[in-house]
Design an enzyme around this catalytic site. Structure first.
Site, short mmCIF file in Angstrom:
data_model
loop_
_atom_site.label_atom_id
_atom_site.label_comp_id
_atom_site.label_asym_id
_atom_site.label_seq_id
_atom_site.Cartn_x
_atom_site.Cartn_y
_atom_site.Cartn_z
CB CYS A 161 -10.15 -4.98 -68.48
SG CYS A 161 -8.91 -3.70 -68.75
CG HIS A 202 -15.65 2.88 -70.43
ND1 HIS A 202 -16.40 2.06 -69.63
CD2 HIS A 202 -14.35 2.61 -70.16
CE1 HIS A 202 -15.59 1.31 -68.90
NE2 HIS A 202 -14.35 1.62 -69.20
CB CYS A 252 -10.02 1.42 -74.83
SG CYS A 252 -11.28 0.75 -73.72
#
Length: 331
Positions: A89, A223, A252
């Protein structure tokens, strides 16, 4: 109380990262990838408790600190969010690095502190610009990114045939221009965008489910990155739809890496060129590709992403034995 977790909350360009510093204990596994698998199979109630309502919300994400499994890392990290446990992430890594520096959990040097993180996707190095003991911004060197498919298509009910590119930047991302679907890039259309993204996601997982070229444990698309032309100095804007039904508030991090890999594969982004990616709420990351590499049989690139994070709270999250929602709840 039956459970107690200590956390430092932060946000990275608008997106939360709840960094769990105590209460979980060492997760079994010889690598962080194995720890992720064990956690998902046997300890997922902890994730649900921490990210679901009433302690979290529908767009909550976080990171659980662990002892590293490799000698060249400072900390191990397991990434959690409402959709599950991610291999990597980007916004979360920026948040974790900021927390580690500003709390002194790593040795801090000015003007730059290097934080080496053992993640399920591999070693990730965060370069933290420090002034007066505070993190000014964080640049992460991510795992290699690659274009998985270009000009793929799936049939989506109510939308018809939808064309997209699929790229990996720590997670898989379907990437397509929003105007292909005739939907405006506007908060007023957020429900329509969200519904379309989840429909595209479902179709991809049913018809062309992706699997990482070297790690079969990383599979599936959670996603969908709807793109729009940049503005006011940004090169691209995105509305990032994430399973099970929310938008990324940040641009992101891993999605920016996947987007750069897609553009590089198409010949639209070279090495060492800044790429400014703007989120659905107008915040920005700056990315760049630093070197070519290989992932298994695929051509790949080494991506970097720079962003900012801010600490928002220090908390202890508790579970009362009479609480009717020991795993939280979702609506």
């Amino acid at each position: 109380m039956t459970r107690s977790f200590t956390a430092i909350d932060s946000h990275t360009e608008g997106m939360p990262t709840r960094v769990i510093t105590d209460g979980v204990g060492p997760i079994p596994g010889e690598t962080m990838a194995q720890r992720r698998e064990h956690f998902m199979a046997h300890m997922d109630d902890i994730r649900q408790l921490l990210v679901n309502e009433p302690r979290g919300h529908a767009a909550m994400s976080g990171a659980i600190l662990q002892p590293p499994t490799r000698p060249d890392a400072d900390w191990g990290v397991l990434y959690i969010e409402v959709s599950g446990c991610l291999p990597m992430c980007g916004h979360g890594t920026i948040g974790v690095a900021t927390v580690l520096v500003e709390t002194g959990m790593v040795e801090v040097a000015e003007p730059v502190t290097h934080v080496r993180l053992d993640t399920p996707a591999g070693l990730v190095v965060a370069e933290v610009a420090v002034s007066g003991g505070r993190a000014q911004h964080v640049t992460i060197q991510n795992v290699p990114a690659y274009a998985h498919e270009l000009d793929a298509s799936v049939h989506v009910p109510a939308l018809g045939e939808v064309r997209y590119d699929l790229a990996y930047g720590g997670n898989f991302y379907a990437i397509l221009p929003l105007d292909q679907l005739g939907i405006p890039f506007s908060h007023k259309a957020k429900n329509e965008i969200l519904t379309a993204g989840l429909s595209v996601m479902d179709a991809i997982n049913e018809q062309r489910r992706p699997t990482h070229v070297t790690d079969p444990a990383i599979s599936g698309c959670k996603h969908v990155q709807f793109t729009a032309p940049g503005r006011s100095g940004s090169h691209s804007r995105n509305a990032m739809v994430i399973h099970p039904g929310w938008f990324d508030r940040s641009p992101c991090g891993t999605g920016t890496c996947a987007r750069m890999a897609q553009l590089h594969a198409r010949g639209d982004l070279g090495l060492d060129e800044d790429f400014v990616n703007e989120s659905f709420i107008g915040t920005r990351f700056t990315g760049r590709l630093t070197a070519p590499t290989r992932v298994g049989t695929r051509d790949a690139v080494v991506p970097e992403v720079t962003g900012r994070a801010w600490i928002t709270a220090r908390s202890t999250y508790l579970l009362d034995p009479t609480d009717p929602f020991p795993r939280g709840f979702t609506l």
